[in-house]
Design an enzyme around this catalytic site. Sequence first.
Site, mmCIF file in Angstrom:
data_model
loop_
_atom_site.group_PDB
_atom_site.id
_atom_site.type_symbol
_atom_site.label_atom_id
_atom_site.label_comp_id
_atom_site.label_asym_id
_atom_site.label_seq_id
_atom_site.Cartn_x
_atom_site.Cartn_y
_atom_site.Cartn_z
ATOM 1 N N GLY A 46 -5.516 -1.689 -15.754
ATOM 2 C CA GLY A 46 -5.949 -1.611 -14.365
ATOM 3 C C GLY A 46 -6.077 -0.152 -13.984
ATOM 4 O O GLY A 46 -7.161 0.448 -13.961
ATOM 5 N N ARG A 47 -4.917 0.461 -13.738
ATOM 6 C CA ARG A 47 -4.849 1.823 -13.229
ATOM 7 C C ARG A 47 -5.695 2.825 -14.003
ATOM 8 O O ARG A 47 -6.428 3.621 -13.426
ATOM 9 C CB ARG A 47 -3.376 2.270 -13.273
ATOM 10 C CG ARG A 47 -3.103 3.608 -12.653
ATOM 11 C CD ARG A 47 -1.666 4.035 -12.977
ATOM 12 N NE ARG A 47 -0.681 2.998 -12.732
ATOM 13 C CZ ARG A 47 -0.113 2.750 -11.553
ATOM 14 N NH1 ARG A 47 -0.436 3.478 -10.515
ATOM 15 N NH2 ARG A 47 0.780 1.784 -11.415
ATOM 16 N N CYS B 210 5.359 2.830 12.514
ATOM 17 C CA CYS B 210 6.714 3.040 13.039
ATOM 18 C C CYS B 210 7.777 2.800 11.967
ATOM 19 O O CYS B 210 8.580 1.855 12.055
ATOM 20 C CB CYS B 210 6.936 2.122 14.238
ATOM 21 S SG CYS B 210 5.788 2.537 15.545
ATOM 22 N N GLU B 211 7.727 3.593 10.945
ATOM 23 C CA GLU B 211 8.701 3.563 9.846
ATOM 24 C C GLU B 211 8.850 4.993 9.361
ATOM 25 O O GLU B 211 7.828 5.685 9.167
ATOM 26 C CB GLU B 211 8.174 2.738 8.656
ATOM 27 C CG GLU B 211 7.881 1.294 8.915
ATOM 28 C CD GLU B 211 9.128 0.410 8.910
ATOM 29 O OE1 GLU B 211 10.154 0.836 8.360
ATOM 30 O OE2 GLU B 211 9.050 -0.693 9.479
ATOM 31 N N ARG C 184 1.743 3.071 -1.848
ATOM 32 C CA ARG C 184 2.425 3.587 -3.041
ATOM 33 C C ARG C 184 3.467 4.677 -2.760
ATOM 34 O O ARG C 184 4.568 4.616 -3.308
ATOM 35 C CB ARG C 184 1.401 4.069 -4.085
ATOM 36 C CG ARG C 184 0.473 2.946 -4.568
ATOM 37 C CD ARG C 184 -0.398 3.367 -5.741
ATOM 38 N NE ARG C 184 0.381 3.566 -6.928
ATOM 39 C CZ ARG C 184 0.745 4.748 -7.406
ATOM 40 N NH1 ARG C 184 0.361 5.861 -6.826
ATOM 41 N NH2 ARG C 184 1.480 4.823 -8.483
ATOM 42 N N GLY D 58 -1.030 -1.108 -18.447
ATOM 43 C CA GLY D 58 0.087 -0.207 -18.196
ATOM 44 C C GLY D 58 -0.124 1.248 -18.533
ATOM 45 O O GLY D 58 0.746 2.075 -18.243
ATOM 46 N N TYR E 41 -4.429 0.203 -6.838
ATOM 47 C CA TYR E 41 -3.309 -0.199 -5.984
ATOM 48 C C TYR E 41 -3.339 0.540 -4.639
ATOM 49 O O TYR E 41 -2.304 0.928 -4.103
ATOM 50 C CB TYR E 41 -1.968 0.008 -6.720
ATOM 51 C CG TYR E 41 -1.981 -0.674 -8.080
ATOM 52 C CD1 TYR E 41 -1.917 -2.063 -8.179
ATOM 53 C CD2 TYR E 41 -2.117 0.061 -9.252
ATOM 54 C CE1 TYR E 41 -1.982 -2.696 -9.410
ATOM 55 C CE2 TYR E 41 -2.180 -0.556 -10.488
ATOM 56 C CZ TYR E 41 -2.110 -1.933 -10.555
ATOM 57 O OH TYR E 41 -2.169 -2.566 -11.777
ATOM 58 N N TYR F 278 7.059 3.393 -3.934
ATOM 59 C CA TYR F 278 7.567 3.933 -5.202
ATOM 60 C C TYR F 278 7.880 5.422 -5.140
ATOM 61 O O TYR F 278 8.171 6.015 -6.179
ATOM 62 C CB TYR F 278 6.511 3.806 -6.316
ATOM 63 C CG TYR F 278 5.793 2.501 -6.449
ATOM 64 C CD1 TYR F 278 6.494 1.315 -6.636
ATOM 65 C CD2 TYR F 278 4.399 2.458 -6.448
ATOM 66 C CE1 TYR F 278 5.816 0.115 -6.795
ATOM 67 C CE2 TYR F 278 3.714 1.265 -6.619
ATOM 68 C CZ TYR F 278 4.432 0.100 -6.780
ATOM 69 O OH TYR F 278 3.762 -1.064 -6.947
HETATM 70 C C1 LIG Z 1 0.027 -8.926 -16.260
HETATM 71 C C2 LIG Z 1 -0.508 -7.594 -15.939
HETATM 72 N N1 LIG Z 1 -1.473 -7.072 -16.718
HETATM 73 C C3 LIG Z 1 -2.000 -5.866 -16.449
HETATM 74 C C4 LIG Z 1 -1.583 -5.104 -15.381
HETATM 75 C C5 LIG Z 1 -2.236 -3.777 -15.134
HETATM 76 O O1 LIG Z 1 -1.373 -2.732 -15.191
HETATM 77 P P1 LIG Z 1 -1.925 -1.242 -15.066
HETATM 78 O O2 LIG Z 1 -2.685 -1.152 -13.809
HETATM 79 O O3 LIG Z 1 -0.716 -0.408 -15.071
HETATM 80 O O4 LIG Z 1 -2.795 -1.005 -16.270
HETATM 81 C C6 LIG Z 1 -0.573 -5.594 -14.551
HETATM 82 C C7 LIG Z 1 -0.080 -4.788 -13.417
HETATM 83 O O5 LIG Z 1 0.800 -5.080 -12.711
HETATM 84 C C8 LIG Z 1 -0.026 -6.876 -14.831
HETATM 85 O O6 LIG Z 1 0.923 -7.398 -14.057
#
Ligand SMILES: Cc1ncc(COP(=O)(O)O)c(C=O)c1O
Length: 394
Positions: free
Chosen positions: A280-281, A346-347, A317, A240, A375, A321
Site C-alpha cells: 500500500g504505502r 478540540c484535542e 497519522r 508493509g 493512510y 502514531y
Molecule cells: C493485510 C494487509 N495487507 C497489506 C497492507 C498494506 O500495508 P502497507 O501499506 O504497509 O504496504 C495492510 C496494511 O495494513 C494489510 O493489513
Amino acid sequence: MAYLQYIDQRLCFGPSPTPLQKFTASYQGPVYIYDLASIRHRYGQMARALPGVDIYYAMKANSHPEVLRALAQAGAGVDVVSGGEIKRALENGFSPDKIVYSGVGKTRQEIQAALDLRIAQLNVESLPELQRISEIAREMACKAPVALRLNPDVDIQTHPYIATGLKDNKFGMELALLPELVELLQKNQNFLELKGLSLHLGSQMMEFAGFAEALKKLVPVFQDLQKTFPGLDVFDIGGGLGVFYETQDLKKEEELLQAYAAQALEILKPLQARLQTEPGRWLVAHSGVLLSQVQYIKTTTHKTFVIIDSGMNHLLRPSLYGAFHSVWALKENAEKMKVDVVGPICESGDFFAKEREISRVHADDFIVIADVGAYGYSMANRYNLQDLPQEIVI
Ligand SMILES: Cc1ncc(COP(=O)(O)O)c(C=O)c1O
C-alpha cells in the site's frame, strides 16, 4: 526525481513539477492533491523488482477512484478489507478475479457477496471465520477459494499500532492451529479450496530480519501442506514496505525495495508457488500532499503555534502514531520560524508537527503537508463536524 521541490521559491509537486500555487485560486478548504504519474512510476519500479510476483494493491492506503483506475490499468490486482472496498474496486477497473479479501471481521453478508462475485481469494484470519466461510459456501453450493493468513510471531521493529505479525496481535492464525485448520479444510473439501498461505507482518518495515525469519518459518509449512492440498499454489508475502518520511530519500527507498525483493525471492525460491504481494504505502505515500491555509499565528511566552484549517480529522497519522510528515510553506522564505503546526480540533493531540523549523508564514498563507498519499484521506473523518477534505488528482 524529487516529489516536492522549490523552483524559483515556489513549491512544486510531482515528476513534471506542478506549482501548487495554482490550487489556491479555487481553494475552498483543505485539499489532498495526488499525482498519478508518480504512482505509475512506483508501480513500475516494484513490478520490475519483483518479476513474476503478482501485485495486489492494498487499497486501504488510498481508495481514490482515479488512483485505483491507474493501478488497475498498470496491471495490479487489489487487496481489500471490507464489502465497501470490494464495491469501490469493482467500480474502478478491478475484475473479481483480481480481488484478494483480507481482514479479521468479515461479516456473513460480506462473505456471501465475495463468494457470489467469485473473487480470487479470501485470506482467512481465524478458525471461526473458516468455519463460517465453509457454512456459507455450503448454503451457496459453491467452493470458497481460501488462503490461510498465518501469524508467525515475529517482530519487524515498527510502531506497535502497525505491527500485525506478533502473537499479541489480532491478525492471522498461530502455527499451532494448523492441525485444526487442516481438519476443517478436509472435512469441508467440497466447500473450501485451500489456494494459498498468506502473511502480513505490519507496516512501515525498514529492515528485513523479521520478514526473512517469518518467510523461513513458512516455507516448510507450505511444502508440507502442499502434500495434502495439491491445489495450494499461492504464497502471499503481504505488504508493509516502508518509506522514508523524514528524508524523502527516494534512492534509498529503491535500495530498500531491492533488498526486500532479494530476500523474498531468495527464501521462496524452493517453493512451487505463485507469489503475491500486497503493498500500500510504498506505492502511494509520496504521491499525495495536503494543502491547507494558515488561520492564525498564535504566540505564547512559551512557543508559537501555526493554526491551520486542517487537523487530525483530515490526517490522523501524527496523532495516532506520532508519525512524521514534513511541512512546507508554499512560498520559500529565507526567514525561518520554529513552531508547532496544529489544527482546529478540540484535542491536544491535534498536531502535524512540533517544534519544527519552517519557512516563515503568516495568517492566510498556504502550507503543504507532505507524503500523505497513504493512510491520509482514507482515515479522514468528520470529528467536531468539520467537513471532509477535498481531493484533486493531477
Ligand atoms: C493485510 C494487509 N495487507 C497489506 C497492507 C498494506 O500495508 P502497507 O501499506 O504497509 O504496504 C495492510 C496494511 O495494513 C494489510 O493489513
